[in-house]
Design a protein around this motif. Structure first.
Motif, PDB file in Angstrom:
ATOM      1  N   GLY A   1      -1.361   0.916   8.341  1.00 57.31           N
ATOM      2  CA  GLY A   1      -1.472  -0.372   9.009  1.00 57.31           C
ATOM      3  C   GLY A   1      -0.108  -0.749   9.547  1.00 57.31           C
ATOM      4  O   GLY A   1       0.765   0.091   9.675  1.00 57.31           O
ATOM      5  N   THR A   2       0.095  -2.004   9.823  1.00 58.36           N
ATOM      6  CA  THR A   2       1.390  -2.392  10.403  1.00 58.36           C
ATOM      7  C   THR A   2       2.537  -2.221   9.406  1.00 58.36           C
ATOM      8  O   THR A   2       3.656  -1.972   9.805  1.00 58.36           O
ATOM      9  N   GLU A   3       2.235  -2.370   8.101  1.00 55.92           N
ATOM     10  CA  GLU A   3       3.342  -2.274   7.143  1.00 55.92           C
ATOM     11  C   GLU A   3       3.904  -0.869   7.092  1.00 55.92           C
ATOM     12  O   GLU A   3       5.103  -0.658   7.053  1.00 55.92           O
ATOM     13  N   LEU A   4       3.039   0.089   7.060  1.00 51.80           N
ATOM     14  CA  LEU A   4       3.513   1.461   6.892  1.00 51.80           C
ATOM     15  C   LEU A   4       3.861   2.143   8.212  1.00 51.80           C
ATOM     16  O   LEU A   4       4.163   3.312   8.244  1.00 51.80           O
ATOM     17  N   LYS A   5       3.826   1.397   9.317  1.00 52.37           N
ATOM     18  CA  LYS A   5       4.126   2.024  10.609  1.00 52.37           C
ATOM     19  C   LYS A   5       5.530   2.605  10.613  1.00 52.37           C
ATOM     20  O   LYS A   5       5.787   3.639  11.186  1.00 52.37           O
TER      21      LYS A   5
ATOM     22  N   PRO B   1      12.012   0.445  -0.592  1.00 51.72           N
ATOM     23  CA  PRO B   1      11.242  -0.763  -0.900  1.00 51.72           C
ATOM     24  C   PRO B   1       9.743  -0.545  -0.737  1.00 51.72           C
ATOM     25  O   PRO B   1       8.938  -1.046  -1.530  1.00 51.72           O
ATOM     26  N   GLN B   2       9.369   0.220   0.283  1.00 48.91           N
ATOM     27  CA  GLN B   2       7.945   0.444   0.519  1.00 48.91           C
ATOM     28  C   GLN B   2       7.311   1.239  -0.614  1.00 48.91           C
ATOM     29  O   GLN B   2       6.214   0.924  -1.072  1.00 48.91           O
ATOM     30  N   ILE B   3       8.033   2.276  -1.042  1.00 47.95           N
ATOM     31  CA  ILE B   3       7.498   3.101  -2.132  1.00 47.95           C
ATOM     32  C   ILE B   3       7.343   2.260  -3.396  1.00 47.95           C
ATOM     33  O   ILE B   3       6.342   2.348  -4.105  1.00 47.95           O
ATOM     34  N   LEU B   4       8.361   1.414  -3.651  1.00 45.67           N
ATOM     35  CA  LEU B   4       8.307   0.584  -4.850  1.00 45.67           C
ATOM     36  C   LEU B   4       7.118  -0.364  -4.803  1.00 45.67           C
ATOM     37  O   LEU B   4       6.459  -0.601  -5.813  1.00 45.67           O
TER      38      LEU B   4
END
Lengths: 293, 237, 332
Positions: free
Chosen positions: A261-265, C123-126
C-alpha cells in the motif's frame, strides 16, 4: 489494459522527476566524488521561491524561469562559498557539510513558510487528455515533456559547447584541465548551478502532485538514490533511465501488488537499491570502478 | 637574447617534504634547454614548480614577469604549455576533444582551425584517429596527442616531462624529431626534462644536471656530452 | 602528550566523572549517560568507518537491534537486566558479521547506499513485526533499581553502569586497535590490495570488524533502552544513523577519544541550537556543523593530532638547525 497504460504513463511522469533529481546527484558525484545529500532540500527551497513569486502575482512561466535563474545562481554561490573551503578535504568531511546544508534548508523553509501544506499550481490544464481510448492527466504528460526538454538542453550543452566540454574535462581530470587553462573551481560551481536548476524543475513538477511542504522532497530523494543506483552513478543518462524504470515500477507495484500500500511503497525503492547492489553495484549503465594497484 | 624563463633560488616541497633546494636555471627564447638527472632528482617537481602545481618559494620569471605563486590555470594562459609525466590525456574524450581543450586557454580564438591543421600535419596518426577515444590509443600515440594538445595553446614555452618514458626507441626518435621541428618552425622554446640523456642532449642547446634537488652542472649541451668524467658518472655511458 | 601525562589526564577525568552525580541534577546526569552511550556507539562505528574505511550509514539499525533485544528480554521474558547487554552484543556481533559478508563486494558510495537503505527500512520493519516489538506504540520499561542496597537512584545507577561498560569496552578497543589487529584493519583501509598481498585475510578482517562494530553499537542501544526506559520505531529512523556519522566525523575518525568528543557534540549541540533559536534550531545546528568542518576538517581529535604533530616537527627542525654540524665548516 487501459489502466496499465495509464499507470505506465503516470509512472513515467514521476519517474522523470526521480530521474531529474538522480541526474543532479550524478552530475555532482561525477565531478567531485561526493553525493550531495542536500539536493532534495535545495530543490524544495527553489520550489518555495517559485511559490513566492507566483503568490506575488507573477505569471507561472515567468516565475518558472525566474526560479531557474535564481536556483542556478544559488547553486553556484553555494559551491563557491560553502563547499569551496572543504574542497580537497576527506570525502566524509564534505558529506557532513552537505548534511549541514540539508538541515539548514529544511529548517529555513519550515520557519519561513511554515509546515502547513500548500497547493502549487500546474501550468498544464486540468482537463484530462484523451489519446485513443486511454485517458491521461495533462500534468503527467506535461511533466514528461518538461523533463525531456531539460534533458535535451543539458545533453546539447555538454556535447556541443566548449564550456560543456571543459566541464566534462574538469570532472574527469582536474589536473590536466588546469594545464589547459580551465578554471576547475568555476567549472564545479557551474555544475552545482546546473544541478540546482534541474532540481528546481523537478520540484516544480512534483509539487502540484504531492503538495508543497518542507518534507516534500525527502521521499523523492530516496527514489532518486534508487534511480541513480539502478542506472549507475557513473552514467547521467543511466540515472534518468533508472528514474523512469523506478517510477513505473513503483506505480505498477503499488497498484497490482496488494500488500504494498502507500506505507510500504518506499520499500520498492529500497528493494531496488539492495537488489542492484547485490547483483551489479555499478548499475545498468555504469562502469565498474577499475582500481589501479 | 634575454631568457624567456628564468628561475632563481627556487625551492619546492610536497607537504612537509622538501624536494628542490634552491635551483637556478634559464630557458633562452627560441632555444631548447634540458634538465637531466636520475630518478628522484627532482626534475618533474621542477616543471611542476614552474606551473604552480606545488608549493614554492623563490623566483620564477616568464618574459620578465614573476609567475611564482600564481594559479596553474593563470600561468598556462600566459603561454606556457605543460606535457605532464604520464601524458595526462583525457582518456574518456576523443582525440579531437582533447585538442579542442588544448586551445581552451588561448587568449584569442583566431587561428584555432589553422593550428588544428598544423597539428594534424605534425602528427598524421592523430588525424586518422580524430573521433577515437584517447584512452584507446597506444602509448606513443597518446604521447603525440599530449604534445599536440600542448601545441594547440600556441604556447611560447613548452614544458616536456620525460616524453620518452615507456615508449619504444623508434617512437621516441620520431617524437623528438617533431619537437625539434616545432622548435624551429614555430619558434616554441622548450624545457625538456629527461632521464634518457643521450637523446635529450641530441636536440638541446643547453643542459642542466640535477641531483637530489640541486643543480650540480650546467652548460651548453655539447660541453656536457663531451665531458668524459661527467658523462660516466652521471649519464652512465 | 607523554604516556604518563595521558594516564594522569584520563584518571583525572575518571575521577571527575565519578563524582559528577553529586553536583548535577538527575536530568543532567541522564544527558551525560546518553553521552557515554553514544560514545560507545560511535566507537563502534568509528572502528568500521574510521579505522577500517567501510562507510556505514546504517548503524542505527544495530542500535535499534540492541535496544529492542533488551526491551523484549525484559518486557516479554522478564529476564534480568544484566543479561541484556551481553545478549545484545552477541546478537549484533552475529548480525553485523552476516551483513559484513555481502558488504565485502561493495565499496565507498555503494556500501553507503546499502547501509542507508538498511537504515531506512528499520522503522518499517519494527512496525511490521508488531507481536514482538509492540508496533508503533513501542515498549515501555521500568528503570532498574540500584542493587545491593546502594544509595543511588535509578538514574545514578544507570550512569555508573554505563560509565563502567564504556570503560571496559574502550580499554578492550584500545588494546585491539593498538596491536596487530588494529594495524591490519588500518592497512586494509589504506590499501586493501597491498594488505592482501602481505597475507592479511582481508575478507575475514572486514567481516569481523563489521561484527564487532555492530556489537559495540548494539550494546549501546541496549544501554539506551534501559536508560530511557522506552523504545519506539520512530526513534530509530535514518536520521539516527546520520547523527552517528556526524558524531564520528566531528569527533575525529580513527580516534578513540574522538568517540567521546563526538558523543558530547551530538548530545549537546542540538540543545544549544535550540537555545539560540526556537524557530529554526536545526538551521543553527546545520551552521554549527558546517563551521566545525571548516575549522576542524579532520574532526576535533584529528585536528588536535595535527597541531601536536606540527608543533613537534617545528621543535625538531629548530633543534636540527641549532645542532653542531660534523665535518666541514661550510654551510650545507
Amino acid at each position: 489494459m487501459e489502466i496499465l497504460v495509464q499507470q505506465i504513463v503516470s509512472g513515467l511522469a514521476t519517474g522523470g522527476i526521480y530521474g531529474s533529481v538522480a541526474l543532479a546527484l550524478v552530475m555532482i558525484y561525477q565531478a567531485t566524488d561526493v553525493v550531495n545529500y542536500a539536493q532534495g532540500e535545495m530543490a524544495m527551497f527553489s520550489t518555495y521561491l517559485a511559490w513566492t513569486m507566483i503568490n506575488a502575482g507573477l505569471p507561472y512561466w515567468v516565475a518558472f524561469f525566474g526560479t531557474l535563474l535564481v536556483s542556478f545562481a544559488g547553486g553556484v554561490l553555494i559551491e563557491r562559498v560553502v563547499i569551496r573551503p572543504v574542497e580537497g578535504k576527506p570525502i566524509l568531511t564534505i558529506v557532513i557539510v552537505c548534511i549541514g546544508l540539508l538541515v539548514i534548508f529544511n529548517s529555513l523553509a519550515g520557519w519561513i513558510y511554515s509546515y502547513i501544506q500548500k497547493p502549487f499550481p500546474s501550468p498544464f490544464p486540468e482537463r484530462p487528455i484523451m489519446l485513443g481510448v486511454v485517458v491521461f492527466g495533462a500534468h503527467d504528460l506535461g511533466a514528461i515533456g518538461v523533463t525531456l526538454i531539460v534533458l535535451a538542453f543539458l545533453y546539447a550543452f555538454f556535447r556541443y559547447t566548449t564550456l560543456g566540454l571543459a566541464m566534462r574535462a574538469a570532472a574527469q581530470n582536474p589536473a590536466s584541465s588546469r594545464l589547459c587553462g580551465i578554471r576547475v573551481g568555476w567549472m564545479l560551481a557551474i555544475g552545482w548551478g546546473l544541478a540546482a536548476m534541474v532540481g528546481a524543475v523537478a520540484g516544480m513538477m512534483v509539487a502540484p502532485i504531492v503538495f508543497l511542504d518542507p518534507n516534500m522532497m525527502a521521499g523523492i530523494l530516496i527514489y532518486a538514490f534508487a534511480s541513480a543506483t539502478l542506472g549507475g552513478f557513473t552514467s547521467p543518462g543511466g540515472a534518468v533511465v533508472g528514474g523512469l524504470i523506478v517510477g513505473v515500477l513503483e506505480n505498477i507495484a503499488g497498484t497490482y501488488i496488494s500488500f504494498i500500500g502507500t506505507e510500504l511503497k518506499l520499500t520498492v525503492a529500497l528493494a531496488v537499491i539492495l537488489v542492484v547492489l547485490v547483483f551489479k553495484p555499478s548499475g545498468l549503465f555504469g562502469r565498474a570502478a577499475v582500481h589501479r594497484v | 637574447m634575454a631568457a624567456l624563463l628564468e628561475a632563481r633560488a627556487l625551492h619546492a616541497q610536497y607537504g612537509w617534504t622538501k624536494v628542490l633546494h634552491g635551483v637556478d636555471f634559464a630557458v633562452e627564447e627560441g632555444g631548447i634547454t634540458t634538465i637531466l638527472g636520475a630518478n628522484g632528482a627532482g626534475k618533474t617537481t621542477t616543471l611542476r614548480a614552474v606551473c604552480g602545481m606545488v608549493r614554492t618559494s623563490g623566483e620564477v620569471r616568464f618574459d620578465g614577469r614573476n609567475i611564482a605563486g600564481r594559479a596553474t590555470e593563470a600561468i598556462v594562459r600566459l603561454g606556457i604549455a605543460h606535457v605532464p609525466e604520464g601524458r595526462g590525456t583525457f582518456v574518456n574524450l576523443t582525440v579531437e576533444e582533447n585538442l579542442r581543450l588544448g586551445a581552451y586557454g588561448r587568449s584569442g580564438q583566431a587561428g584555432i582551425a589553422e593550428d588544428f591543421e598544423a597539428v594534424y600535419r605534425y602528427f598524421p596518426v592523430l588525424a586518422s584517429r580524430k573521433r577515437q577515444l584517447a584512452g584507446t590509443l597506444s602509448g606513443g600515440e597518446q604521447q603525440m596527442l599530449a604534445v599536440a594538445r600542448a601545441l594547440m595553446l600556441r604556447p611560447r614555452l613548452l614544458l616536456l616531462d620525460e616524453p620518452s618514458l615507456g615508449l619504444a626507441p623508434m617512437v621516441v626518435r620520431e617524437i623528438f624529431r617533431i619537437v625539434r621541428t616545432i622548435n624551429r618552425e614555430r619558434r616554441v622554446s622548450v624545457l625538456l626534462v629527461e632521464q634518457n640523456a643521450s637523446i635529450a642532449l641530441g636536440i638541446a642547446d643547453n643542459a642542466y644536471l640535477m641531483e637530489t634537488g640541486r643543480m650540480v652542472q650546467s652548460g651548453p649541451a655539447e660541453q656536457l656530452r663531451q665531458n668524459d668524467a661527467i658523462r660516466r658518472a652521471y649519464l652512465g655511458y | 602528550m607523554s604516556g604518563r601525562a595521558r594516564l594522569v589526564a584520563v584518571l583525572a577525568l575518571l575521577a571527575g566523572a565519578a563524582v559528577l552525580p553529586l553536583f548535577v541534577s538527575n536530568f543532567r546526569l541522564f544527558q551525560f549517560t546518553q553521552v557515554a552511550t553514544y560514545a560507545i556507539a560511535l566507537l563502534g562505528l568509528n572502528m568500521l568507518t574510521g579505522y577500517n574505511g567501510q562507510i556505514s550509514l546504517g548503524h542505527g539499525a544495530f542500535y535499534a537491534l540492541g535496544a529492542y533485544t533488551a526491551a523484549i528480554m525484559i518486557d516479554r521474558w522478564s529476564l534480568p537486566y544484566a543479561l541484556t547487554l551481553p545478549a545484545a552484543g552477541l546478537l549484533c556481533l552475529v548480525a553485523g558479521f552476516l551483513f559484513g559478508i555481502p558488504a565485502l563486494r561493495l565499496e565507498g558510495l555503494y556500501l553507503a547506499l546499502a547501509t542507508f537503505a538498511l537504515a531506512l527500512a528499520v522503522p518499517q520493519i519494527l512496525k511490521y513485526f508488531e507481536d514482538w516489538t509492540g508496533g508503533s506504540q513501542g515498549i515501555v520499561l521500568s528503570k532498574p533499581k540500584a542493587p545491593w542496597g546502594l544509595p543511588l537512584n535509578p538514574d545514578q545507577w544507570l550512569y555508573f553502569v554505563t560509565l563502567a561498560v564504556m570503560l571496559v569496552l574502550f580499554v578492550l578497543a584500545r588494546n585491539l586497535l593498538a596491536g596487530r589487529t588494529g594495524r591490519a584493519i588500518v592497512a586494509i583501509r589504506d590499501n586493501a590490495t597491498a594488505a592482501q598481498a602481505m597475507g592479511i585475510n582481508t575478507a575475514l578482517y572486514k567481516s569481523l570488524t563489521f561484527g564487532v562494530s555492530a556489537a559495540y553499537t548494539g550494546v549501546a542501544g541496549a544501554l539506551s533502552a534501559l536508560t530511557i526506559a522506552f523504545v519506539a520505531p520512530d526513534t530509530f529512523n535514518v536520521f539516527l544513523s546520520i547523527t552517528f556519522l556526524v558524531g564520528i566525523v566531528v569527533g575525529g575518525l580513527a580516534s578513540i577519544s574522538g568517540a567521546i568528543l563526538g558523543g558530547f557534540f551530538i548530545q549537546f549541540v542540538p540543545n544549544w541550537a535550540q537555545d539560540i533559536s526556537k524557530a529554526a534550531p536545526w538551521a543553527i545546528y546545520g551552521v554549527f556543523l558546517i563551521l566545525t568542518m571548516y575549522v576542524m576538517p579532520f574532526g576535533i581529535a584529528g585536528t588536535v593530532r595535527l597541531l601536536v604533530a606540527r608543533r613537534r616537527r617545528r621543535a625538531e627542525t629548530a633543534r636540527a638547525a641549532t645542532a653542531p654540524r660534523a665535518g666541514t665548516a661550510k654551510a650545507g
